[in-house]
Design a protein around this motif. Structure first.
Motif, PDB file in Angstrom:
ATOM      1  N   UNK A  35     -12.451  23.814  47.521  1.00 34.45           N
ATOM      2  CA  UNK A  35     -11.222  23.160  47.907  1.00 34.45           C
ATOM      3  C   UNK A  35     -10.258  23.785  47.861  1.00 34.45           C
ATOM      4  N   UNK A  36      -9.823  24.422  46.291  1.00 34.78           N
ATOM      5  CA  UNK A  36      -8.559  25.172  46.271  1.00 34.78           C
ATOM      6  C   UNK A  36      -8.310  26.219  46.981  1.00 34.78           C
ATOM      7  N   UNK A  37      -9.497  27.074  47.000  1.00 29.71           N
ATOM      8  CA  UNK A  37      -9.415  28.270  48.286  1.00 29.71           C
ATOM      9  C   UNK A  37      -8.994  27.702  49.702  1.00 29.71           C
ATOM     10  N   UNK A  38      -9.495  26.776  50.100  1.00 32.53           N
ATOM     11  CA  UNK A  38      -9.140  26.207  51.482  1.00 32.53           C
ATOM     12  C   UNK A  38      -7.834  25.701  51.474  1.00 32.53           C
ATOM     13  N   UNK A  39      -7.430  25.266  50.413  1.00 33.00           N
ATOM     14  CA  UNK A  39      -5.885  24.578  50.294  1.00 33.00           C
ATOM     15  C   UNK A  39      -4.923  25.830  50.391  1.00 33.00           C
ATOM     16  N   UNK A  40      -5.275  26.793  49.582  1.00 30.65           N
ATOM     17  CA  UNK A  40      -4.289  27.842  49.468  1.00 30.65           C
ATOM     18  C   UNK A  40      -4.434  28.793  50.651  1.00 30.65           C
ATOM     19  N   UNK A  41      -5.553  28.958  51.671  1.00 28.13           N
ATOM     20  CA  UNK A  41      -5.449  29.630  52.636  1.00 28.13           C
ATOM     21  C   UNK A  41      -4.783  28.832  53.875  1.00 28.13           C
ATOM     22  N   UNK A  42      -4.515  27.640  53.785  1.00 29.85           N
ATOM     23  CA  UNK A  42      -3.775  27.000  54.815  1.00 29.85           C
ATOM     24  C   UNK A  42      -4.739  26.300  55.728  1.00 29.85           C
ATOM     25  N   UNK A  43      -6.091  25.942  55.336  1.00 23.64           N
ATOM     26  CA  UNK A  43      -7.048  25.384  56.137  1.00 23.64           C
ATOM     27  C   UNK A  43      -6.475  23.834  56.221  1.00 23.64           C
ATOM     28  N   UNK A  44      -6.822  23.111  57.221  1.00 17.37           N
ATOM     29  CA  UNK A  44      -6.418  21.781  57.139  1.00 17.37           C
ATOM     30  C   UNK A  44      -7.134  20.903  56.160  1.00 17.37           C
ATOM     31  N   UNK A  45      -6.335  20.109  55.509  1.00 18.11           N
ATOM     32  CA  UNK A  45      -6.794  19.338  54.267  1.00 18.11           C
ATOM     33  C   UNK A  45      -6.382  17.657  54.844  1.00 18.11           C
TER      34      UNK A  45
END
Length: 73
Positions: A35-45
C-alpha cells in the motif's frame, strides 16, 4: 501540499510514532502489503482505501501517535 501528500505524511507520521512497518500497516489497514509503496509511487488510491487507512490509524493510535499524525497535516 496536495491531498495525496498530506495523507502520505499522516501515514508516515503514524508509522514513525508506532514503529510499525509499512508492509504490516498496509496488510492490517487495507489488506495490501504494498500500500505505502503504491501511494508513494503515485498509483491511484481510492477514497474507500484512504478511509480504511484513516480508520485504522484512529483506532490504533494512542495520544502520542495521534499528536504526531495531526502534526503532519
Amino acid at each position: 501540499m496536495n491531498t495525496r501528500d498530506a495523507f502520505r505524511a499522516r501515514v508516515e507520521a503514524f508509522l514513525n510514532s508506532s514503529g510499525m512497518s509499512a508492509a504490516r500497516f498496509g496488510t492490517e489497514a487495507v489488506g495490501d502489503h504494498k500500500f505505502l509503496k503504491r501511494l508513494t509511487s503515485g498509483a491511484g488510491i481510492t477514497l474507500t482505501v484512504i478511509e480504511k487507512a484513516e480508520a485504522y490509524m484512529a483506532a490504533h493510535g494512542n495520544s502520542c501517535e495521534c499528536a504526531a499524525v495531526h502534526a503532519a497535516e
